[in-house]
Design a protein around this motif. Structure first.
Motif, short mmCIF file in Angstrom:
data_model
loop_
_atom_site.label_atom_id
_atom_site.label_comp_id
_atom_site.label_asym_id
_atom_site.label_seq_id
_atom_site.Cartn_x
_atom_site.Cartn_y
_atom_site.Cartn_z
N ALA A 190 0.83 -1.20 0.00
CA ALA A 190 0.00 0.00 0.00
C ALA A 190 0.86 1.26 0.00
O ALA A 190 2.03 1.23 0.40
N PRO A 191 0.31 2.39 -0.42
CA PRO A 191 1.05 3.66 -0.35
C PRO A 191 1.33 4.05 1.10
O PRO A 191 0.61 3.66 2.02
N ARG A 192 2.37 4.83 1.30
CA ARG A 192 2.70 5.32 2.64
C ARG A 192 1.50 6.04 3.25
O ARG A 192 0.88 6.88 2.61
N GLY A 193 1.20 5.68 4.49
CA GLY A 193 0.10 6.34 5.19
C GLY A 193 -1.26 5.73 4.97
O GLY A 193 -2.24 6.15 5.61
N ALA A 194 -1.38 4.73 4.09
CA ALA A 194 -2.69 4.13 3.79
C ALA A 194 -3.02 3.05 4.81
O ALA A 194 -3.10 1.87 4.50
N GLY A 195 -3.19 3.46 6.04
CA GLY A 195 -3.49 2.51 7.10
C GLY A 195 -4.07 3.22 8.30
O GLY A 195 -4.64 4.31 8.18
N ALA A 200 2.49 10.00 -2.05
CA ALA A 200 1.78 11.04 -2.79
C ALA A 200 2.62 11.64 -3.91
O ALA A 200 2.12 11.87 -5.02
N ASP A 201 3.90 11.89 -3.66
CA ASP A 201 4.75 12.48 -4.69
C ASP A 201 4.92 11.55 -5.88
O ASP A 201 4.90 11.99 -7.03
N GLU A 202 5.07 10.25 -5.61
CA GLU A 202 5.24 9.29 -6.70
C GLU A 202 3.95 9.12 -7.49
O GLU A 202 3.98 8.98 -8.72
N ILE A 203 2.83 9.14 -6.81
CA ILE A 203 1.54 9.05 -7.51
C ILE A 203 1.37 10.26 -8.42
O ILE A 203 0.98 10.14 -9.58
N ARG A 204 1.67 11.45 -7.88
CA ARG A 204 1.52 12.68 -8.66
C ARG A 204 2.43 12.66 -9.89
O ARG A 204 2.01 13.00 -11.01
N GLU A 205 3.68 12.25 -9.70
CA GLU A 205 4.63 12.22 -10.81
C GLU A 205 4.17 11.25 -11.90
O GLU A 205 4.28 11.55 -13.10
N VAL A 219 -10.21 -0.19 5.57
CA VAL A 219 -9.57 1.10 5.87
C VAL A 219 -8.36 1.30 4.95
O VAL A 219 -8.17 2.37 4.37
N ILE A 220 -7.52 0.27 4.82
CA ILE A 220 -6.34 0.37 3.96
C ILE A 220 -6.74 0.66 2.52
O ILE A 220 -6.20 1.58 1.89
N GLY A 221 -7.69 -0.11 2.00
CA GLY A 221 -8.13 0.11 0.62
C GLY A 221 -8.76 1.47 0.43
O GLY A 221 -8.49 2.16 -0.56
N GLY A 222 -9.60 1.89 1.38
CA GLY A 222 -10.27 3.17 1.26
C GLY A 222 -9.31 4.34 1.28
O GLY A 222 -9.46 5.30 0.50
N ARG A 223 -8.31 4.29 2.15
CA ARG A 223 -7.35 5.40 2.22
C ARG A 223 -6.45 5.46 0.99
O ARG A 223 -6.09 6.55 0.54
N ALA A 224 -6.10 4.29 0.45
CA ALA A 224 -5.32 4.28 -0.79
C ALA A 224 -6.13 4.87 -1.94
O ALA A 224 -5.62 5.66 -2.74
N LEU A 225 -7.39 4.51 -2.01
CA LEU A 225 -8.27 5.06 -3.05
C LEU A 225 -8.40 6.58 -2.92
O LEU A 225 -8.32 7.31 -3.92
N LYS A 226 -8.60 7.05 -1.71
CA LYS A 226 -8.76 8.50 -1.50
C LYS A 226 -7.50 9.27 -1.87
O LYS A 226 -7.59 10.37 -2.43
N LEU A 227 -6.34 8.69 -1.57
CA LEU A 227 -5.08 9.35 -1.91
C LEU A 227 -4.95 9.50 -3.43
O LEU A 227 -4.65 10.60 -3.93
#
Length: 327
Positions: free
Chosen positions: A251-256, A269-274, A305-313
């Motif tokens: 999962a992405p950092r913080g998605a927990g 977030a930076d890698e997703i944005r790039e 929770v993990i899936g939802g936070r990754a989706l929101k990010l």
């Protein structure tokens, strides 16, 4: 973001007892960002009874409002375990024919579900340039895709999901064709029904770098062949998810449960944005998330929770990037 995101729920729910799976999928219905599921071919065909009886051609756990992206990778890896010559890019005729037959089953499923629902439910079928590079060729991949396109008259998208190619100094996770070779085949076919998708983690594993995924996205976008991006993480250290540089869908950092969750993930977030910026102006076809859960996050609510936070990010970053299609 009108059409939402794709979620690789099969990875998120990996290890959940069969008796709890139906409730797990019902929990996803409360997540408005989910518009489609990435589902393995065998599961979509109803070969796991715990997912419920078929309804409108699909397992009962698939809500009527959801579409599907069918992934063939579990089938591919399972077949390769007993036959190293299996794959759409195989130079061995029997290995290639077996792979074509499996994708044909996915195309037939796309037709059946469309007939049942009165609309196309299968957004894309993710296929792969197996087997390992030494047994594969671009001409075989082109022959397989051309044959499959002749079999389908409904416009179903066949998307080659790039997996890590072999690099000196370390063993590959998949070791399939180079992204440039896959793009060359797709350009030669020149059909709107084919394209390339990038799995963030697998591209990072190939290059041992967080920059490789955006480089691959840019190559596909510049060629006009980008059909999807799936955000699945990776790590360069050993952890609960496995060995360094393993294809563990981290999962992405913080998605927990806390901001420090998944701190060893290279995806943030930076890698997703790039990565999304690399597709600017091209449209992505579909945009999605495929994450697993740590062994300590065993309950379905924790996984949601993990899936939802990754989706929101991913959704929040995609919304800020103009000109990026998310479905």
């Amino acid at each position: 973001m009108a059409d939402g995101l794709v979620l690789g729920a099969y990875a998120l729910f990996n290890g959940v007892p069969d008796v709890e799976l139906a409730a797990a999928y019902r929990g996803l219905e409360m997540q408005p960002l989910v518009a489609a599921l990435e589902m393995p071919l065998a599961e979509a065909l109803g070969e796991r009874s715990c997912l419920g009886p078929l309804r409108n051609g699909l397992p009962a756990v698939v809500a009527d409002s959801w579409d599907l992206v069918i992934t063939c990778i579990p089938t591919v890896m399972g077949r390769l375990a007993s036959d190293p010559h299996y794959g759409l890019a195989s130079q061995d005729p029997s290995g290639r024919e077996a792979a074509v037959a499996d994708v044909r089953r996915a195309l037939e499923l796309a037709r059946i579900t469309a007939d049942h629902s009165g609309r196309r439910r299968i957004r894309a079928i993710e296929v792969h340039s197996a087997p390992r590079r030494a047994q594969a060729s671009t001409s075989a991949l082109e022959a397989s895709l051309t044959e499959l396109l002749r079999l389908d008259s409904d416009g179903t998208a066949l998307v080659v999901e790039h997996c890590d190619a072999t690099r000196p100094g370390h063993p590959p996770e998949k070791g399939f064709l180079e992204v440039s070779e896959e793009l060359g085949v797709l350009a030669s076919i020149s059909d709107d029904r084919v394209g390339l998708s990038i799995n963030w983690g697998r591209s990072a594993i190939e290059g041992r770098s967080t920059r490789t995924p955006s480089e691959h996205v840019a190559l596909a976008a510049q060629a006009g062949l980008l059909s999807g991006i799936m955000f699945s993480g990776a790590s360069d250290v050993e952890g609960p998810w496995g060995a360094p540089w393993s294809d563990g869908h981290i999962a992405p950092r913080g998605a927990g449960a806390s901001p420090s969750s998944w701190s060893a993930s290279l995806l943030g977030a930076d890698e997703i944005r790039e990565t999304i910026e690399a597709a600017r102006g091209s449209g992505t076809g579909f945009l999605g998330v495929k994450v697993t859960a740590t062994p300590t996050a065993t309950s379905v609510p924790e996984r949601l929770v993990i899936g939802g936070r990754a989706l929101k990010l991913v959704a929040a970053i995609a919304e800020r990037e103009r000109g990026i299609a998310t479905a």
